[in-house]
Design an enzyme around this catalytic site. Structure first.
Site, mmCIF file in Angstrom:
data_model
loop_
_atom_site.group_PDB
_atom_site.id
_atom_site.type_symbol
_atom_site.label_atom_id
_atom_site.label_comp_id
_atom_site.label_asym_id
_atom_site.label_seq_id
_atom_site.Cartn_x
_atom_site.Cartn_y
_atom_site.Cartn_z
ATOM 1 N N SER A 165 -3.815 9.762 -1.263
ATOM 2 C CA SER A 165 -4.702 9.004 -2.022
ATOM 3 C C SER A 165 -5.906 9.843 -2.602
ATOM 4 C CB SER A 165 -5.474 7.905 -1.140
ATOM 5 O OG SER A 165 -6.029 8.394 -0.104
ATOM 6 N N LYS A 198 -14.870 11.739 -2.548
ATOM 7 C CA LYS A 198 -13.920 10.663 -2.990
ATOM 8 C C LYS A 198 -14.303 9.282 -3.039
ATOM 9 C CE LYS A 198 -9.316 9.259 -0.781
ATOM 10 N NZ LYS A 198 -8.411 9.374 0.262
ATOM 11 N N SER A 225 -2.629 11.841 2.686
ATOM 12 C CA SER A 225 -3.498 11.752 1.691
ATOM 13 C C SER A 225 -4.367 12.906 1.159
ATOM 14 C CB SER A 225 -4.472 10.411 1.824
ATOM 15 O OG SER A 225 -3.825 9.276 1.693
#
Length: 472
Positions: A157, A82, A181
């Site tokens: 996210s 990420k 997320s």
């Protein structure tokens, strides 16, 4: 070498094939690089892709295989990190133009652990600005689109991670979760995402290791692969007084359990605490029959989480102001408006406000412990909506009810956040339009093994997660 491995083989199958020398790490990487070339342009899930660096890592993995040295559990597996997690000398932007050229000096702990386990890092996965909001877009890389329908959001996210997994670009990816997320994008993309208990996955470096709303965790296409990654990410580390002593390897094997005799509480909206899209509500409700077919008792019940709204919003604003307040003051024009507003809310908080939020969080956690004295698990929606239009920052309404802020539609996820309980999103069904919907399963704190076992049993009964989007 010859192999029947494809980009949609499981991570465990891929690792076993590399270890048995039925496919080399380099061949496995090239298979995934071809897939990235074919479909990433359609969904924009992976960013800062570095094929040369990945090839060098794959060649090192093959040399280790041939040497006969012990192999890690992720040996040779292509992997996406990420873009909020720092990778040494690898462009890491946090989705912000202020860090567009940032190259960290060191790997953070989760990256160290996947490297040591043998993973081959290929790229970063796209994120919203500073991971704020559950829709993945930023001014550097643009918007991540849903592999099932490119007009729809992939969530966030960790939306880049979820979309990459669903598209077959990587077999494993990581993420983080404050308000959903890891769970929301998993629901939107028909993959699996887990929010572990606080401290289960150590976060280092970290300026505030006792800040408990945000955690890091695993994503995969199925529960057993997710458990494999959790076994690498989790586990104690020196210098972390907020961690757990349970070895990460204990999660590598998912227990086979019978759901017969278990008691499940099912609630679509936690007794009217939030609005839920009608199709999502129907799909979630239908899963009660699935659980009953496995022998479980399913009751309509919900914990009392009346303080969750104020608790989450207060702690989120406090955290964002502490993290980004000075940066906003120096670069006010470089923040998206919704994030800037959230930071400013934090500026007006008093010590009394934060103390109230922590007292409420304590009450919520204690109430959940008592709730799980009666029930083995709570099941509810992951997201209150199916994937919404990608050109919107957040859903404008749910069943005609206006959503005033970019957080309103995420209550089904962030109400769970402030209880301290681990939760997992597992594929559960599709809307009439073909958009994925996940089921959120929640258990008592620190009981990830039971959570994984229940999720695996549900996954095996439904097999919804075996569906793949049409891309490439």
């Amino acid at each position: 070498m010859s192999s029947d491995i494809t980009c949609f083989s499981t991570a465990r199958e891929m690792a076993a094939a590399v270890a048995a020398r039925r496919i080399s790490a380099r061949e496995l990487l090239e298979l995934h690089l071809e897939r990235i070339d074919a479909v990433n342009g359609d969904v924009n899930a992976l960013v800062s892709i570095d094929p040369d660096r990945a090839r060098a890592a794959a060649d090192e993995a093959d040399a280790r295989t041939m040497s006969g040295a012990p192999l890690g559990p992720l040996h040779g597996l292509p992997y996406a990190v990420k873009d909020t997690h720092e990778v040494a000398d690898w462009r890491t932007t946090f989705g912000s133009v202020l860090f567009a050229d940032h190259r960290p000096a060191h790997d953070e702990l989760v990256v160290q652990r996947v490297r040591e386990a043998g993973a081959v890092i290929v790229a970063k996965s796209n994120v919203p600005e500073f991971a704020a909001g559950s829709h993945t877009f930023n001014r550097i890389f643009g918007t991540t689109l849903n592999p099932w329908d490119a007009s729809r959001s992939a969530g966030g996210s960790s939306g880049g991670s979820a979309a990459a997994l669903a598209s077959g670009m990587v077999p494993l990816a990581d993420g983080s979760d404050m308000g959903g997320s890891l769970r929301n994008p998993a629901s939107f993309c028909n993959v699996v995402g887990m929010r572990p208990s606080f401290g289960r996955v150590p976060q280092l470096p970290n300026p505030n290791i006792f800040e408990t709303t945000s955690v890091q965790g695993p994503m995969a296409r199925n529960v057993e692969d997710l458990a494999l990654l959790l076994s690498v990410l989790a586990g104690p580390v020196a210098g972390n007084p907020a961690g757990h002593e349970t070895p990460g390897e204990s999660f590598a094997r998912v227990d086979q359990v019978e759901l017969a005799g278990m008691r499940f509480a099912l609630s679509v909206d936690l007794d009217g605490a939030f609005e839920v899209d009608r199709q999502v509500a129907e799909i979630v409700t239908a899963q009660g029959a699935v659980l009953e077919s496995l022998g479980a008792s399913v009751e309509s019940a919900a914990p009392d989480l009346r303080e969750a709204e104020d608790t989450f919003r207060t702690l989120r604003a406090w955290h964002f102001q502490a993290s980004y307040g000075e940066l906003l003051a120096a670069h006010e024009g470089e923040f998206k408006a919704s994030l800037a507003d959230n930071i400013r809310v934090g500026e007006d908080l008093t010590g009394r406000d934060v103390a109230r939020a922590y007292r409420q969080r304590t009450a919520l956690a204690q109430r959940m412990v008592r709730f799980f004295e009666t029930y083995d698990a709570l099941v509810l929606p992951v997201s209150q909506v199916p994937p919404f239009p990608a050109d919107q920052e957040y859903p404008a309404d749910i069943n005609g009810q206006e959503q005033a802020t970019y957080l309103d539609w995420m209550r089904s996820a962030y109400f769970v956040t402030v209880t301290g309980c681990p939760a997992i999103s597992v594929p559960a069904g599709f809307t009439a339009e073909g958009w994925p919907v996940g089921l959120q399963i929640v258990v008592r704190p620190n009981d990830e093994r039971r959570l994984l076992a229940i999720a695996r049993a549900f996954e095996a009964a439904t097999r919804v997660g075996e569906n793949r989007p049409t891309l490439g």
